[in-house]
Design a protein around this motif. Structure first.
Motif, short mmCIF file in Angstrom:
data_model
loop_
_atom_site.label_atom_id
_atom_site.label_comp_id
_atom_site.label_asym_id
_atom_site.label_seq_id
_atom_site.Cartn_x
_atom_site.Cartn_y
_atom_site.Cartn_z
N ARG A 185 52.42 6.73 -53.45
CA ARG A 185 52.84 6.46 -52.29
C ARG A 185 52.44 4.86 -52.03
O ARG A 185 52.19 3.96 -52.72
N PRO A 186 53.07 4.18 -50.97
CA PRO A 186 54.15 2.80 -51.26
C PRO A 186 52.58 2.14 -50.57
O PRO A 186 51.16 2.35 -50.49
N ASN A 187 52.36 0.73 -52.30
CA ASN A 187 50.90 -0.03 -51.71
C ASN A 187 49.56 0.48 -52.35
O ASN A 187 48.65 0.71 -51.10
N VAL A 188 49.52 1.67 -53.12
CA VAL A 188 48.41 2.79 -53.24
C VAL A 188 48.21 1.81 -54.55
O VAL A 188 46.58 1.71 -54.70
N GLY A 189 48.41 0.46 -55.34
CA GLY A 189 47.87 -0.48 -55.91
C GLY A 189 48.74 -0.18 -57.63
O GLY A 189 48.08 -0.15 -58.89
N LYS A 190 49.85 0.77 -57.26
CA LYS A 190 50.82 1.22 -58.94
C LYS A 190 50.73 -0.27 -59.53
O LYS A 190 50.43 0.00 -60.77
N SER A 191 51.56 -0.92 -59.17
CA SER A 191 51.53 -2.19 -59.72
C SER A 191 50.01 -2.95 -60.65
O SER A 191 50.63 -3.44 -60.84
N SER A 192 49.44 -3.26 -58.96
CA SER A 192 48.32 -3.97 -59.79
C SER A 192 48.08 -3.03 -60.75
O SER A 192 47.31 -3.80 -61.63
N PHE A 193 47.73 -2.04 -60.85
CA PHE A 193 47.45 -1.65 -62.19
C PHE A 193 48.28 -1.51 -64.00
O PHE A 193 47.49 -1.94 -64.05
N ALA A 269 42.53 6.27 -51.99
CA ALA A 269 41.12 6.29 -51.13
C ALA A 269 40.80 6.52 -49.72
O ALA A 269 40.59 6.94 -49.00
N SER A 270 41.62 4.99 -49.19
CA SER A 270 40.91 4.96 -48.22
C SER A 270 41.93 5.67 -46.93
O SER A 270 41.44 6.05 -45.54
N ASN A 296 42.34 5.48 -56.42
CA ASN A 296 42.64 4.27 -56.05
C ASN A 296 41.64 3.63 -55.29
O ASN A 296 41.55 3.93 -53.65
N LYS A 297 41.46 2.02 -55.16
CA LYS A 297 40.53 1.58 -53.81
C LYS A 297 39.12 2.07 -53.56
O LYS A 297 38.98 2.11 -52.30
N MET A 308 31.48 11.25 -53.71
CA MET A 308 32.63 11.31 -54.55
C MET A 308 32.74 12.64 -54.76
O MET A 308 33.79 13.33 -54.39
N GLU A 309 31.54 13.31 -54.28
CA GLU A 309 31.53 14.83 -54.66
C GLU A 309 32.17 15.86 -53.68
O GLU A 309 33.43 16.39 -53.48
N LYS A 310 32.01 14.52 -52.41
CA LYS A 310 32.53 15.23 -51.30
C LYS A 310 34.17 15.09 -51.34
O LYS A 310 35.41 16.42 -51.12
N PHE A 311 34.36 14.00 -52.15
CA PHE A 311 36.12 13.84 -52.08
C PHE A 311 36.74 14.51 -52.93
O PHE A 311 38.47 15.58 -52.62
#
Length: 437
Positions: A185-193, A269-270, A296-297, A308-311
């Motif tokens: 999705r947009p703004n998920v951090g692809k370019s920052s990665f 993640a949010s 990410n995030k 983390m397990e729950k996610f």
């Protein structure tokens, strides 16, 4: 290079019928992989030894008349950007309408080859009627009268279409180098990665979603790894216009997805794992790509030892039978686990190209089959005698047996799970075929 053909035109001229005619002709694309929805708007076709993807822009436009023209214009513009050839469908029964002229104006701005497809030319008089579409004055293009329902006339049209595609003999200068793309999705951090990996600002990053418009290719040599990584445009959502997000996401990500070996589906993640993320994964499976999920995030989430397990569990439930897709939790901002993420992508690439020796497969798999043989069908016993991996680009295993037609889906899944347990195929779709011994 993928060849992409876009079908455009006003509503009710028979775009979808024409699309189905192109796509369904090639029965080989029937996906018997569970969990892959056959998307009505996107399919593969083949003509004259050349393969291409077809996108039907119809069925996307919703909203009232005033939004309508803006919508159409936007879709057509996007189709023009992404496609190699555009097929403009008009209707012989209705003749030339104002909306067709409107369309033609948009199409005229394109440098791409545009063909006018005069549909519903069911008889000779309709075929003669079709010549009025020459008035649209689209380049020097012929008008092709066809009847999508019966398929008459489509042959000549397709001959013209594939003349635009390169012959298959082109050497890819980057052949053999893993091509990894980042989707999400947009703004998920692809370019920052990408920037964090490269250690320099290669992509513009802003908080506004949708800064990246085009896919950006970067050759990357680091830590003994060599690959090409592509950052794709995010899927933009505009508040006011009722857009069919699916269309824009698929259109934007499609070319990149088709040209990559491994896709990293980046999840915020949010926001959690959303339908849009699942769509990308389904497309990846359908196109036999290596797939991994990068959450990410992760730094923004309040955590205890169970978070983390729950996610993970939540995503696994949504993946259903496709639990073979590996997952990694990262924070690009804090540079947390970003290199592990790339290592995982390269690992998935290696798994995708893994060839297992026939003797080894037989030793392992025949023992597994003996433990749990295929259930008998109407008193007939099914015996699997021999297994081998076929020399294909993606892992395909042939099981030779006496009654291939009686093996049911659940057993195929059992075999797939055993193959995954015993050999490393994490992150890669596996195909199983049965052949008569």
């Amino acid at each position: 290079m993928s060849n992409i053909v876009a079908i455009v035109g006003r509503p009710n001229v028979g775009k979808s019928t024409f699309f189905n005619r192109l796509v369904e002709e090639r029965k080989a694309i029937e996906d018997n992989m569970s969990g892959v929805t056959r998307d009505r708007h996107y399919g593969h076709a083949q003509w004259g030894g050349k393969y291409f993807s077809v996108i039907d822009t119809g069925g996307y436009v919703t909203g009232s008349d005033d939004v309508f023209e803006a919508e159409i214009r936007k879709q057509v513009t996007l189709a023009l950007e992404e496609a190699s050839v555009v097929l403009f469908v008009v209707d012989c029964h209705d003749g030339l309408t104002d909306l067709d002229k409107e369309f033609a104006n948009v199409l005229r701005t394109s440098k791409k080859p545009v063909y006018i497809v005069a549909n519903k030319a069911d008889n000779q008089s309709q075929v003669l009627m079709s010549s009025e579409f020459y008035a649209l004055g689209l380049g020097d293009n012929e008008v092709f009268p066809i009847a999508a329902i019966s398929g008459s006339g489509t042959g000549e049209l397709l001959d013209a279409v594939i003349s635009n595609f390169p012959d298959e003999g082109i050497e890819d200068p980057d052949a053999g180098i893993p091509k990894i793309s980042i989707l999400g999705r947009p703004n998920v951090g692809k370019s920052s990665f990408l920037n964090a990996l490269l250690g320099k600002e290669r992509s513009i990053v802003t908080d506004e979603a949708g800064t990246t418009r085009d896919a950006i290719h970067t050759r990357y040599k680091l830590y003994g790894q060599d690959f090409i990584i592509t950052d794709t445009a995010g899927i933009r959502k505009k508040a006011k216009v009722k857009e069919d997000i699916e269309f824009y996401s698929v259109m934007r990500s499609l070319r990149t997805l088709e040209e990559s070996d491994v896709i990293i589906v980046m999840v915020d993640a949010s926001r959690g794992f959303e339908a849009q993320d699942m769509n990308l994964i389904s497309l990846g499976i359908k196109n036999n790509k290596g797939i991994m999920i990068m959450v990410n995030k992760w730094d923004l989430i309040e955590k205890d030892h169970k978070t983390m397990e729950k996610f993970k569990k939540d995503i696994m439930e949504k993946l259903g039978e496709n639990r073979w897709i590996p997952m990694i939790f990262t924070s690009v901002m804090n540079k947390q686990r970003i290199f592990q993420a790339i290592e995982l992508a390269v690992k998935v690439y290696e798994n995708k190209n893994r060839k297992v020796a026939t003797s080894k497969i037989n030793d392992v798999m025949l023992a597994e089959i003996e433990k749990y043989p295929p259930p008998a069908w109407k008193g007939k016993y099914i015996k699997i005698k021999y297994v081998t991996q076929l020399p294909t680009k993606n892992p395909v295993f042939a099981f030779f047996c006496n009654l291939p037609q009686y093996i049911k889906n659940p057993y195929t899944r059992y075999l797939e799970n055993r193959l995954r347990e015993n050999f490393e195929f994490e992150g890669v779709p596996i195909k199983i075929v049965y052949k008569k011994k």
